[in-house]
Design an enzyme around this catalytic site. Structure first.
Site, PDB file in Angstrom:
ATOM      1  N   TYR A 142       5.124   8.300  -8.257  1.00  0.00           N
ATOM      2  CA  TYR A 142       4.728   7.017  -8.842  1.00  0.00           C
ATOM      3  C   TYR A 142       3.393   6.622  -8.229  1.00  0.00           C
ATOM      4  O   TYR A 142       3.239   6.649  -7.012  1.00  0.00           O
ATOM      5  CB  TYR A 142       5.801   5.966  -8.523  1.00  0.00           C
ATOM      6  CG  TYR A 142       5.495   4.573  -9.021  1.00  0.00           C
ATOM      7  CD1 TYR A 142       5.629   4.252 -10.366  1.00  0.00           C
ATOM      8  CD2 TYR A 142       5.091   3.570  -8.147  1.00  0.00           C
ATOM      9  CE1 TYR A 142       5.365   2.972 -10.835  1.00  0.00           C
ATOM     10  CE2 TYR A 142       4.829   2.282  -8.597  1.00  0.00           C
ATOM     11  CZ  TYR A 142       4.968   1.987  -9.941  1.00  0.00           C
ATOM     12  OH  TYR A 142       4.703   0.718 -10.396  1.00  0.00           O
ATOM     13  N   ASP A 237      -2.110  10.467  -2.960  1.00  0.00           N
ATOM     14  CA  ASP A 237      -1.692   9.067  -2.995  1.00  0.00           C
ATOM     15  C   ASP A 237      -0.930   8.793  -1.707  1.00  0.00           C
ATOM     16  O   ASP A 237       0.255   9.112  -1.579  1.00  0.00           O
ATOM     17  CB  ASP A 237      -0.816   8.816  -4.223  1.00  0.00           C
ATOM     18  CG  ASP A 237      -0.394   7.353  -4.315  1.00  0.00           C
ATOM     19  OD1 ASP A 237      -0.466   6.649  -3.281  1.00  0.00           O
ATOM     20  OD2 ASP A 237       0.032   6.920  -5.398  1.00  0.00           O
ATOM     21  N   LYS A 265      -0.484  -0.815   1.193  1.00  0.00           N
ATOM     22  CA  LYS A 265       0.625  -1.187   2.066  1.00  0.00           C
ATOM     23  C   LYS A 265       0.183  -1.442   3.519  1.00  0.00           C
ATOM     24  O   LYS A 265      -0.324  -2.507   3.819  1.00  0.00           O
ATOM     25  CB  LYS A 265       1.737  -0.142   1.963  1.00  0.00           C
ATOM     26  CG  LYS A 265       2.213  -0.005   0.492  1.00  0.00           C
ATOM     27  CD  LYS A 265       3.603   0.468   0.365  1.00  0.00           C
ATOM     28  CE  LYS A 265       3.965   0.827  -1.067  1.00  0.00           C
ATOM     29  NZ  LYS A 265       4.723  -0.171  -1.778  1.00  0.00           N
TER      30      LYS A 265
HETATM   31  N1  HOZ Z   1       6.900  -0.116  -6.684  1.00  0.00           N
HETATM   32  C1  HOZ Z   1       7.512  -0.585  -5.487  1.00  0.00           C
HETATM   33  C2  HOZ Z   1       8.533   0.358  -4.983  1.00  0.00           C
HETATM   34  N2  HOZ Z   1       8.150   1.697  -4.844  1.00  0.00           N
HETATM   35  C3  HOZ Z   1       8.158  -1.922  -5.700  1.00  0.00           C
HETATM   36  C4  HOZ Z   1       7.385  -2.989  -5.141  1.00  0.00           C
HETATM   37  C5  HOZ Z   1       8.101  -4.332  -5.077  1.00  0.00           C
HETATM   38  O1  HOZ Z   1       8.951  -4.622  -5.892  1.00  0.00           O
HETATM   39  O2  HOZ Z   1       7.757  -5.109  -4.210  1.00  0.00           O
END
Ligand code: HOZ
Length: 424
Positions: A142, A237, A265
């Site tokens: 992802y 990534d 992050k």
């Molecule tokens: N895409 C995030 C997890 N891999 C979720 C982020 C969130 O909901 O804070």
């Protein structure tokens, strides 16, 4: 009705699904999400006063734990001088220098406001640099929610079982090729057909969005060689793994040098930040130095930059990553032993301070195997843990995170809770 349930009901009247990011809505595990009002160290507390040992860690940024004092102080100090300028500020230089110093493949870095923007911009750059259009991504990886990347995507897309997304025009994904993770032969096949049109291969060097899935030995080196031969750029990534696997990220741990890297992050210390960076000749194509356009009002935001600097400084203390790895290994071992006692079949993948407990037998090395996990059993276990005060990511296809604030006592309490939850 609990206070969280009341808030969730109110939220659903004004926010789609009651959440601002789908996985938070507990669709994969059922029930209603606790609304969090407080976080400190390894714990969060919800609106009803219930406290949890937190392994969500805000989905990765909080490697130092919640409300880490130096980060809080840095944000306070920065806010007193203004919250956004839309003009260059010294903290951007400070954070860029820290990133460049830690990751030798990054000679220049551009800050944005999220991991989604980082991946989207890195791929625009790869296309602009190479003059080619196609990109190759891997099933279950992802890279945020940009149109062209919502193909065979992990995280919430996997959790909700959405094949792609309505609203993404077919033309937008026509240049997105996919292959199974950890399968170099499949990559060779794609490249044999599309190599001359291939701008980039983008990969999570350790996948975190189909659950935690490690690269097989030689896989990342193989991707590097194939990309070289095809004249395509290799994009790592590292939004999750950057500063999580060590100061140099996964690229240092596995000794593979990508052309471009996406970050997010941890480099924002818990504030909204993303970044992309890499070789100076490639980054030199970014506007205003070059013609590839990308911009943002809150890019390089002074609060986020200050938080990021404080976080990265804290991570330079010796022994930190060793401690995180040891604690995570102890937790994984304890969970495996508890599962065994209860006769539960689990596979626990972990590296550094990230882990996923899959309800399935045998190694989980790709998306197909991850998807074979028993998600109903995961949901039961998740709620068993939550009732006992342990907050895991609310979906099977996500990674959990240990922070420096977690203690041996937290780990012991987690394993005790798991022993009971496995038996339910
Ligand atoms: N895409 C995030 C997890 N891999 C979720 C982020 C969130 O909901 O804070």
């Amino acid at each position: 009705m609990t206070r969280s349930e009341e808030l969730f009901a109110r939220a659903q009247r004004v926010i789609p699904g009651g959440v601002n990011s789908p996985v938070r809505a507990f669709k994969a595990v059922g029930g209603s999400p606790p609304f969090i009002v407080w976080g400190e160290g390894s714990h969060v507390r919800d609106a009803d006063g219930r406290s949890y040992i937190d392994y969500l860690g805000s989905w990765g940024p909080l490697i130092l734990g919640h409300a880490y004092p130096d980060v809080v102080q840095a944000v306070r100090d920065a806010a007193l001088s203004g919250t956004s300028y839309g003009a260059p500020c010294p903290a951007e230089v400070e954070l860029a220098e820290r990133v460049v110093r830690s990751m030798p493949s990054i000679e220049k870095v551009r800050f944005v406001s999220s991991g989604t923007e980082a991946a989207m911009s890195a791929l625009r750059l790869a296309r602009g640099f190479s003059g080619r259009n196609k990109i190759l991504k891997f099933e279950g990886c992802y890279h945020g929610h940009a149109d062209g990347l919502l193909v065979a995507a992990g995280s919430g897309v996997a959790t909700l079982g959405i094949p792609g997304s309505p609203g993404v025009p077919a033309g937008t994904v026509a240049d997105t090729l996919t292959a199974p993770y950890n399968d170099l032969r499949a990559v060779e096949e794609v490249v044999s057909v599309h190599g001359r049109d291939l701008a980039a291969i983008i990969v999570e060097p350790v996948a975190g969005n189909m659950g935690c899935v490690l690269p097989a030995s030689g896989y990342l080196e193989g991707l590097h060689d194939i990309a070289r031969r095809a004249g395509a750029l290799l994009v790592f990534d590292e939004v999750i793994t950057g500063f999580r696997l060590g100061l140099g990220g996964a690229q240092a741990q596995y000794r593979v040098t990508p052309d471009l890297t996406c970050l997010g992050k941890i480099i924002g210390g818990g504030l909204p930040v993303g970044a992309y960076g890499g070789r100076a000749d490639i980054m030199g194509r970014v506007a205003p130095e070059g013609p590839v356009y990308q911009a943002g009002t809150l890019s390089g935001n002074p609060l986020a930059m200050a938080a990021g600097c404080a976080a990265l400084d804290a991570l330079r203390r010796p022994g930190i990553y060793e401690r995180l790895s040891a604690l995570t290994a102890r937790l994984a071992g304890g969970l495996a032993a508890a599962a065994k006692e209860a006769g539960a079949e689990v596979t626990i993948n972990h590296v550094a301070s990230m882990f996923t407990l899959f309800f399935c037998r045998g190694p989980v090395t790709d998306y197909r195997r991850a998807k074979a996990a028993d998600t109903a059993r995961f949901a039961r276990f998740f709620h068993g843990m939550l009732r006992r005060g342990v907050y895991l990511p609310p979906a099977q296809f996500e990674a959990a995170f240990v922070s420096l604030a977690h203690t041996d006592l937290d780990v012991d309490a987690t394993v005790r809770a798991a022993r009971e939850a496995f038996a339910e």
